[in-house]
Design a protein around this motif. Structure first.
Motif, PDB file in Angstrom:
ATOM      1  N   TRP A 289       0.882  -1.167   0.000  1.00 47.51           N
ATOM      2  CA  TRP A 289       0.000   0.000   0.000  1.00 47.51           C
ATOM      3  C   TRP A 289       0.915   1.210   0.000  1.00 47.51           C
ATOM      4  O   TRP A 289       1.608   1.475   0.982  1.00 47.51           O
ATOM      5  N   PRO A 290       0.945   1.943  -1.105  1.00 40.40           N
ATOM      6  CA  PRO A 290       2.049   2.877  -1.357  1.00 40.40           C
ATOM      7  C   PRO A 290       2.058   4.107  -0.468  1.00 40.40           C
ATOM      8  O   PRO A 290       1.011   4.659  -0.104  1.00 40.40           O
ATOM      9  N   PHE A 291       3.268   4.522  -0.158  1.00 43.53           N
ATOM     10  CA  PHE A 291       3.499   5.804   0.499  1.00 43.53           C
ATOM     11  C   PHE A 291       3.195   6.917  -0.505  1.00 43.53           C
ATOM     12  O   PHE A 291       3.647   6.857  -1.653  1.00 43.53           O
ATOM     13  N   PRO A 292       2.436   7.952  -0.126  1.00 43.11           N
ATOM     14  CA  PRO A 292       2.044   9.005  -1.080  1.00 43.11           C
ATOM     15  C   PRO A 292       3.163  10.010  -1.343  1.00 43.11           C
ATOM     16  O   PRO A 292       3.147  11.144  -0.851  1.00 43.11           O
ATOM     17  N   VAL A 293       4.144   9.588  -2.121  1.00 50.20           N
ATOM     18  CA  VAL A 293       5.262  10.464  -2.472  1.00 50.20           C
ATOM     19  C   VAL A 293       4.737  11.663  -3.263  1.00 50.20           C
ATOM     20  O   VAL A 293       3.924  11.517  -4.175  1.00 50.20           O
TER      21      VAL A 293
END
Length: 545
Positions: A289-293
């Motif tokens: 679940w991706p980090f919101p870069v």
């Protein structure tokens, strides 16, 4: 879609951001407009240094080095539909054996002058991605920045033999966007005085198998996922003496999905929830679940000058333990590893590396699955709020010369996104827990690694002001007979960036605590200037908790 080099679709990169961005959000500004609103510092002739706050990389006590090797030096102007820059790689003469490496650092150092968007770049060795990042969005007087990444986990790849280093920077140069990126890629190696091999399973992998597109090609080596039904895959035949396997996923989001977390339930068909799935022969092995870069040109570039957003220069990667599934993969046949992105919109860039640990005491290991639980994502949506949760758990045994060891791998995720005022205010938190525990038949713990991550994000934007509060919190506890004693590390990285009229600045606190050391840094900027910067490596070491 915005016209940014972090947007990797050629034709759309030619379209000005204002004409393609979602009509109810303006999260991209042209570098030309930014330069007019906030020109480079007065009388500035040397380039301005941008940086992402991070801790310095220190080799273990007693190490020798560094042994430094320039791997590639190149310029990146108009690169669309052109092949990556490549250089022949052979292990540096100082690298006698992978087991002797105590620290390996890949350094990216780059400059750019003129008008340019931020651009995505990647570095691959033998097809295995080592680093992915966003470039700095330059000023007229120029910009310079560096990234140092710990790649000790790739020691076996660095020592494996002759290969090819590939670097791709997706860039567009024309009469309006004039910035050319110049980059050097350098490898720094440190060595143990006594070249002893670290404990099994927790040492760097014995073999790295790339899961990317192979050279030659006229693009980056990443796969492109353009919608929610796209699936990209590769086939791998595992060595018969494999006893541990981990998939490391690289992911970045661009184009219409660069700001996926601002999507409003109902108004945007795909909503704000995203999940990268990893499947082996169709079976869900795990997820990221991706980090919101937020890239250096995202929302408003003035937010990220000279301190850039968390993860922007060195994008995070995500590990998925697939050891419990080895029972179906040690048959000498090719097995399909597939990647997809739930609710994806054009475009996501995904590739991966398969880290394999091989049994030196046998030519064949045996394995079997004990249990597997992976229900569907539990999600709920209202007019302004989206929540989701997921649990994946698998247990399997592997019999090698180390004994019959049973590994349990568990992932749990929770996601909460509230979106109000048509995307002007977004409050989101992702919490992820990954646990791996390996025991023998007598119940002796060989190794256990438990990691908890939290990604809080708050965007508050209006006509005259924008504030982004961003955080990365991570705690890891490792123990067991193969873990060199109980180890603890904790990171709390919090950043608040704001632009209000002519005033702008960043306040950031970075605190890292570990069993064997710590690092604390508080930094504040105003405009292009750093007004306060305090750091210390003398803080109290973190306890085992």
């Amino acid at each position: 879609m915005a016209a940014s080099c972090i947007h990797l679709v050629f034709l759309l990169c030619l379209v000005p951001a204002a004409t393609v961005a979602s009509p109810h959000r303006n999260l991209r500004k042209s570098p030309v407009d930014i330069a007019a609103a906030a020109p480079s510092p007065a009388n500035a002739s040397p380039p301005t240094t941008f940086y992402e706050v991070d801790r310095p990389l220190r080799p273990p006590p007693g190490s020798s080095g560094p042994c430094s090797t320039l791997l590639l030096s190149g310029s990146f102007a108009y690169t669309f539909t052109k092949p990556p820059a490549t250089a022949a790689y052979s292990p540096p003469p100082c690298l006698a054996a992978a087991s002797a490496v105590s620290l390996a650092v890949l350094e990216w150092h780059a400059t750019c002058r003129g008008v340019q968007f931020d651009r995505i770049f990647g570095v691959w060795l033998g097809g295995a991605e080592l680093l992915r990042g966003s470039t700095a969005e330059p000023l007229q007087n120029g910009v310079v920045w560096s990234v140092s990444k710990d790649i000790t986990g790739y020691a076996s790849l660095l020592a494996a033999g002759n290969s090819t280093l590939a670097v791709f920077v997706e860039n567009l140069v024309n009469s309006q966007y004039t910035g050319v990126y110049y980059a050097n890629v350098t490898l720094h190696l440190y060595f143990r005085r006594t070249p002893t091999r670290p404990p099994p399973a927790v040492a760097p992998a014995d073999l790295i198998v790339p899961m990317s597109r192979g050279l030659p090609l006229n693009d980056g080596l990443w796969y492109k996922i353009q919608n929610a039904t796209d699936v990209v895959s590769t086939s791998v035949t595992l060595p018969s003496n494999t006893y541990r396997a981990v998939v490391e996923v690289f992911v970045s989001f661009h184009g219409d999905d660069e700001f996926w977390w601002t999507n409003q339930p109902g108004a945007d068909a795909n909503g704000p929830f995203r999940e990268v799935t990893v499947r082996v022969d169709g079976v869900l092995a795990g997820a990221a679940w991706p980090f919101p870069v937020i890239f250096t040109g995202g929302i408003n570039p003035l937010l990220w000058q000279p301190i850039t957003g968390i993860g922007s220069f060195n994008l995070p990667t995500y590990d998925v333990e697939v050891t419990p599934l080895l029972g179906k993969m040690l048959d000498g046949k090719a097995h399909v590893f597939a990647f997809a992105v739930t609710n994806a919109v054009d475009v996501w860039y995904v590739d991966a590396n398969l880290h394999l640990w091989l049994d030196p005491g046998s030519t064949d290991t045996a394995a079997g699955l004990v249990s597997y639980v992976a229900p569907e994502v539990a999600a709920a949506t209202t007019s302004s709020r989206t929540t989701a949760s997921r649990r994946v758990s698998a247990t399997g045994w592997v019999k090698s010369s180390y004994g019959n060891i049973t590994t349990n791998a568990t992932q749990t995720f929770h996601f909460d996104n509230t979106n109000t005022n048509d995307g002007e205010t977004v409050n989101q938190t992702t919490v992820a827990h990954a646990g791996v525990a390996a025991t023998d038949l007598a119940g002796v713990l060989y190794y256990s690694v438990q990691t908890r991550q939290s990604f809080p994000l708050l965007l508050d934007s209006g006509a005259d002001q924008v504030t982004v509060t961003h955080g990365l919190e991570e705690t890891t506890v490792a123990t067991g007979r193969w873990s060199s004693g109980p180890r603890y590390q904790s990171l709390r990285n919090t950043q608040r960036s704001s632009v209000a009229g002519a005033s702008r600045g960043v306040r950031q606190t970075y605190r890292y605590e570990a069993t064997d050391g710590c690092y604390l840094r508080n930094v504040t900027s105003s405009g292009y200037s750093i007004v306060s910067d305090q750091s210390s490596e003398a803080c109290v070491k973190g306890p085992l908790r």
